[in-house]
Enzyme design. Structure first.
Site, short mmCIF file in Angstrom:
data_model
loop_
_atom_site.label_atom_id
_atom_site.label_comp_id
_atom_site.label_asym_id
_atom_site.label_seq_id
_atom_site.Cartn_x
_atom_site.Cartn_y
_atom_site.Cartn_z
N TYR A 1 2.72 -16.77 0.39
CA TYR A 1 2.02 -16.44 -1.17
C TYR A 1 2.82 -15.29 -1.83
O TYR A 1 2.97 -14.31 -1.30
CB TYR A 1 0.56 -16.11 -0.69
CG TYR A 1 -0.19 -16.00 -1.94
CD1 TYR A 1 -0.55 -17.19 -2.74
CD2 TYR A 1 -0.44 -14.87 -2.58
CE1 TYR A 1 -1.09 -17.25 -3.94
CE2 TYR A 1 -1.06 -14.71 -3.82
CZ TYR A 1 -1.31 -15.95 -4.51
OH TYR A 1 -1.98 -15.99 -5.82
N SER B 1 -3.02 -2.58 -3.41
CA SER B 1 -2.21 -1.69 -3.04
C SER B 1 -2.86 -0.23 -3.07
O SER B 1 -3.73 0.05 -3.73
CB SER B 1 -1.19 -1.37 -4.03
OG SER B 1 -0.34 -2.86 -4.16
N GLN C 1 1.27 3.01 -7.87
CA GLN C 1 0.41 2.04 -7.18
C GLN C 1 -0.84 1.54 -8.08
O GLN C 1 -1.15 0.48 -7.80
CB GLN C 1 0.19 2.67 -5.58
CG GLN C 1 0.98 2.59 -4.76
CD GLN C 1 2.17 1.48 -4.84
OE1 GLN C 1 1.56 0.35 -4.49
NE2 GLN C 1 3.35 1.60 -5.30
N HIS D 1 -0.88 -1.39 -9.92
CA HIS D 1 -1.14 -2.87 -9.51
C HIS D 1 -2.25 -3.45 -9.82
O HIS D 1 -2.45 -4.83 -10.19
CB HIS D 1 -0.76 -2.81 -7.93
CG HIS D 1 0.49 -2.92 -7.48
ND1 HIS D 1 1.49 -4.03 -7.58
CD2 HIS D 1 1.24 -1.77 -6.86
CE1 HIS D 1 2.52 -3.76 -7.03
NE2 HIS D 1 2.43 -2.39 -6.67
N GLU E 1 -2.06 2.40 3.45
CA GLU E 1 -0.69 1.22 3.33
C GLU E 1 0.65 2.10 3.14
O GLU E 1 1.61 1.75 3.88
CB GLU E 1 -1.01 0.29 2.09
CG GLU E 1 0.17 -0.62 2.07
CD GLU E 1 0.14 -1.23 0.64
OE1 GLU E 1 -0.43 -1.09 -0.32
OE2 GLU E 1 0.75 -2.25 0.46
N HIS E 2 0.65 3.04 2.19
CA HIS E 2 1.93 3.90 1.94
C HIS E 2 1.73 5.40 1.98
O HIS E 2 0.53 5.63 1.66
CB HIS E 2 2.46 3.68 0.46
CG HIS E 2 2.77 2.15 0.14
ND1 HIS E 2 1.98 1.43 -0.63
CD2 HIS E 2 3.54 1.41 0.33
CE1 HIS E 2 2.24 0.26 -1.03
NE2 HIS E 2 3.28 0.16 -0.31
N ASP F 1 9.45 -0.48 -2.20
CA ASP F 1 8.64 -1.81 -2.81
C ASP F 1 9.79 -2.84 -3.15
O ASP F 1 9.35 -4.02 -3.05
CB ASP F 1 7.89 -1.50 -4.28
CG ASP F 1 6.42 -0.70 -4.01
OD1 ASP F 1 6.01 -1.00 -2.73
OD2 ASP F 1 6.02 -0.56 -5.09
N HIS G 1 -5.36 -22.52 43.08
CA HIS G 1 -4.34 -21.60 42.90
C HIS G 1 -3.70 -21.39 44.38
O HIS G 1 -2.27 -21.38 44.27
CB HIS G 1 -4.90 -20.50 42.27
CG HIS G 1 -5.43 -20.66 40.87
ND1 HIS G 1 -6.41 -21.30 40.46
CD2 HIS G 1 -4.87 -20.01 39.75
CE1 HIS G 1 -6.67 -21.34 39.21
NE2 HIS G 1 -5.89 -20.36 38.70
N1 LIG Z 1 -0.69 -5.01 0.61
C1 LIG Z 1 0.60 -5.46 0.03
O1 LIG Z 1 1.61 -5.44 0.88
C2 LIG Z 1 0.87 -5.61 -1.37
C3 LIG Z 1 1.94 -6.05 -1.91
C4 LIG Z 1 2.09 -6.41 -3.12
C5 LIG Z 1 0.98 -6.65 -3.96
N2 LIG Z 1 -0.32 -6.26 -3.55
C6 LIG Z 1 -1.41 -6.59 -4.21
O2 LIG Z 1 -1.34 -7.85 -4.56
C7 LIG Z 1 -2.56 -7.79 -5.58
C8 LIG Z 1 -1.93 -8.97 -6.59
O3 LIG Z 1 -2.91 -9.35 -7.27
P1 LIG Z 1 -3.06 -10.24 -8.72
O4 LIG Z 1 -4.39 -10.54 -9.04
O5 LIG Z 1 -2.15 -9.69 -9.49
O6 LIG Z 1 -2.28 -11.55 -8.29
P2 LIG Z 1 -2.75 -12.73 -7.00
O7 LIG Z 1 -1.75 -13.74 -7.16
O8 LIG Z 1 -3.31 -12.18 -5.73
O9 LIG Z 1 -4.02 -13.19 -7.77
C9 LIG Z 1 -4.17 -14.27 -8.65
C10 LIG Z 1 -5.22 -15.26 -8.58
O10 LIG Z 1 -6.37 -14.84 -8.18
C11 LIG Z 1 -7.20 -15.79 -8.54
N3 LIG Z 1 -8.48 -15.38 -9.15
C12 LIG Z 1 -8.33 -14.47 -9.97
N4 LIG Z 1 -9.81 -13.99 -10.63
C13 LIG Z 1 -10.38 -14.70 -9.65
C14 LIG Z 1 -12.01 -14.87 -9.66
N5 LIG Z 1 -12.70 -14.23 -10.63
N6 LIG Z 1 -12.49 -15.99 -8.95
C15 LIG Z 1 -11.61 -16.46 -8.03
N7 LIG Z 1 -10.33 -16.42 -7.85
C16 LIG Z 1 -9.66 -15.48 -8.85
C17 LIG Z 1 -6.65 -16.88 -9.34
O11 LIG Z 1 -6.52 -17.98 -8.67
C18 LIG Z 1 -5.39 -16.17 -9.71
O12 LIG Z 1 -4.45 -17.46 -9.96
C19 LIG Z 1 -2.61 -6.62 -6.17
O13 LIG Z 1 -3.93 -6.17 -5.66
C20 LIG Z 1 -1.63 -5.75 -5.44
O14 LIG Z 1 -2.06 -4.36 -5.47
C21 LIG Z 1 -0.64 -5.89 -2.07
N1 LIG Z 2 3.50 -1.57 -3.99
C1 LIG Z 2 3.39 -3.27 -3.40
C2 LIG Z 2 2.69 -3.26 -2.15
O1 LIG Z 2 1.51 -2.71 -2.10
C3 LIG Z 2 4.58 -4.16 -3.37
C4 LIG Z 2 5.18 -4.14 -4.87
C5 LIG Z 2 5.74 -5.28 -5.44
N2 LIG Z 2 6.21 -4.95 -6.53
C6 LIG Z 2 5.96 -3.45 -6.81
N3 LIG Z 2 5.31 -3.33 -5.89
ZN LIG Z 3 4.31 -1.46 -5.89
#
Ligand SMILES: NC(=O)c1ccc[n+]([C@@H]2O[C@H](COP(=O)([O-])OP(=O)(O)OC[C@H]3O[C@@H](n4cnc5c(N)ncnc54)[C@H](O)[C@@H]3O)[C@@H](O)[C@H]2O)c1
Ligand SMILES: N[C@H](CO)Cc1c[nH]c[nH+]1
Ligand SMILES: [Zn+2]
Length: 428
Positions: free
Chosen positions: A126, A236, A258, A261, A325-326, A359, A418
């Site tokens: 994903y 994040s 962070q 994000h 996480e970090h 990252d 056995h």
């Molecule tokens: N922990 C890690 O390793 C790591 C790494 C990179 C990013 N992240 C996190 O990933 C996340 C990315 O989030 P994002 O929102 O930008 O993208 P995403 O792709 O995770 O989510 C987007 C999708 O969420 C769904 N959505 C949005 N609102 C909704 C609702 N009200 N009801 C149901 N579904 C809904 C939709 O289908 C949309 O396409 C951020 O929170 C970021 O901090 C974590």
């Molecule tokens: N900080 C995120 C992990 O929590 C990863 C990421 C992707 N691009 C930028 N940052």
């Molecule tokens: Zn990041």
């Protein structure tokens, strides 16, 4: 940003502070359960309708094929390609060393045991694309999947409003030899990869970070045993430990990195004096106004806090409870405390190691456990894409050596069949 003094906090206060991303009224769970049920029952039709509802696009088809990916990738500039290739090379180098064959162990004469790696056959990756599109995540997931040798790699990412995918994701796909990208995001992507639909193959394990909907879907799917997951990798978070050797400008930049994000990201500053905290907060206020994503970052900053501690040792104690996480040790004294780190996803040492480097391009993986899951989970690695199968070979000498003990052990558990499986061999 709220500030606390560690010595004033009760045990209950600390428990509350280290808790995050809770869904107390089960609102997210309810939404996600409905989405999962809809995808399970209606397959592709549900995916088209969620693309319209959440991503505001009416799709003609649910995927981009190899030629569409190549066309998009061709729009990436040479400079951008070079930066993505640099990241690819470093991530590849770091992860390749993780693939090691293990030695055979003779536990007693004639009894030989060992483990061999086998790739998980079908994996789903994903790649987030809601508020920011993250081609770096495709590198972080695709490279270890390729090194492990997974046979089928399904990639899902939310579609853009033009029904396509970001050109950088397309370019990374060409680097990884991925010739199909599904235009599916959110919890529905996780459900599609777990159940399979008319277009999307069911996979054995689902990888990748995402927002609270994606993360909740992964944890629900894991409990159904339809597919395994890498870990809960949600919004994040970063914890920065600072002392008098830290630079407030760097601290603020790392906290904000962070926080941009998403509104539910969290940054925690643990510092050895109130002055360091005040300086860092003043810098946050200065820097935030310059950010295009200031509004998002401001919400996350409001969800963040600082703690004043007596010394670095107390700072690490708190960090281990928080299990970030970090973790950034933004101090020249980092060598004094690294061996005290127990719980963290990925650690950044000293004043010149910004978390952003991890990252994107240092080589380590950025898909990491959040919400204190760093107490029990590691970040994504080549191992995440492998099974380690154990083997044993027992020869004549071995069965004579080990047989009588196994007969006895079977007897004491009352499992005669056995025991007999050994006896028939000893008597042959
Ligand atoms: N922990 C890690 O390793 C790591 C790494 C990179 C990013 N992240 C996190 O990933 C996340 C990315 O989030 P994002 O929102 O930008 O993208 P995403 O792709 O995770 O989510 C987007 C999708 O969420 C769904 N959505 C949005 N609102 C909704 C609702 N009200 N009801 C149901 N579904 C809904 C939709 O289908 C949309 O396409 C951020 O929170 C970021 O901090 C974590
Ligand atoms: N900080 C995120 C992990 O929590 C990863 C990421 C992707 N691009 C930028 N940052
Ligand atoms: Zn990041």
């Amino acid at each position: 940003m709220k500030t606390y003094k560690y010595s004033d906090l009760s045990k209950t206060d600390i428990t509350t502070l280290v808790q995050r991303n809770v869904d107390p009224a089960n609102e997210i769970r309810q939404v996600v359960e409905d989405i999962i049920a809809n995808v399970r029952d209606n397959g592709d039709a549900a995916l088209y309708s969620y693309a319209a509802q959440f991503d505001k696009v009416d799709l003609d088809k649910l995927y981009l094929d190899g030629s569409e990916i190549a066309e998009l990738a061709s729009t990436v500039s040479t400079e951008q390609k070079d930066a993505l290739k640099l990241a690819y090379d470093n991530i590849y180098k770091f992860h390749q060393t993780q693939l090691k064959a293990e030695e055979k162990v003779v536990t007693m004469p004639g009894v030989i045991c060992w483990r061999e790696n086998r790739p998980i056959e079908k994996v789903g990756l994903y790649v987030p694309g809601g508020s920011a599109v993250l081609p770096s995540t495709l590198l972080m997931l695709g490279i270890p999947a390729r090194i492990a040798g997974c046979r089928e790699i399904v990639v899902c990412s939310p579609p853009q409003k033009d029904g396509k995918i970001n050109a950088f994701i397309a370019f990374v796909s060409t680097l990884l030899g991925i010739d199909k990208i599904y235009l599916v995001g959110g919890a529905q992507a996780v459900a599609a990869m777990a159940y399979g639909t008319e277009s999307i193959s069911k996979v054995d394990k689902i990888f990748g970070p995402g927002n609270q909907f994606v993360t909740k879907a992964k944890t629900i799917i894991q409990s159904t045993t339809l597919a395994a997951i890498d870990m809960p990798a949600g919004p994040s978070e970063v914890l920065v430990i600072a002392d008098e050797t830290s630079n407030p400008i760097f601290i603020a930049a790392d906290l904000l990195a962070q926080c941009e994000h998403g509104p539910d990201s969290q940054a925690v500053l643990v510092a050895t004096s109130q002055q360091i905290i005040d300086n860092a907060i003043a810098e946050v206020e200065k820097q935030i106004s310059t950010l295009p994503r200031a509004e998002i970052a401001a919400k996350a900053i409001a969800n963040s806090y600082a703690i004043q501690v007596d010394d670095l040792s107390q700072a690490i104690d708190f960090s281990n409870l928080y299990a970030p996480e970090h973790l950034i040790l933004a101090t020249e004294n980092w060598q004094q405390i690294t061996d005290k780190i127990i719980n963290a996803g990925s650690v950044f040492l000293g004043n010149l190691s910004p978390e952003s480097v991890g990252d994107y391009a240092s080589g380590t993986n950025h898909t990491l456990p959040t919400s204190a899951y760093a107490k029990a989970y590691s970040g994504v690695s080549v191992d995440s894409f492998l099974k380690k199968i154990t083997f044993q070979y027992i020869n004549k000498e071995g069965i004579i050596n080990i047989g009588p003990a196994v007969e006895l052990l079977a007897e004491l558990e009352g499992l005669d069949a056995h025991k007999n499986a050994v006896s028939v061999r000893l008597n042959s």
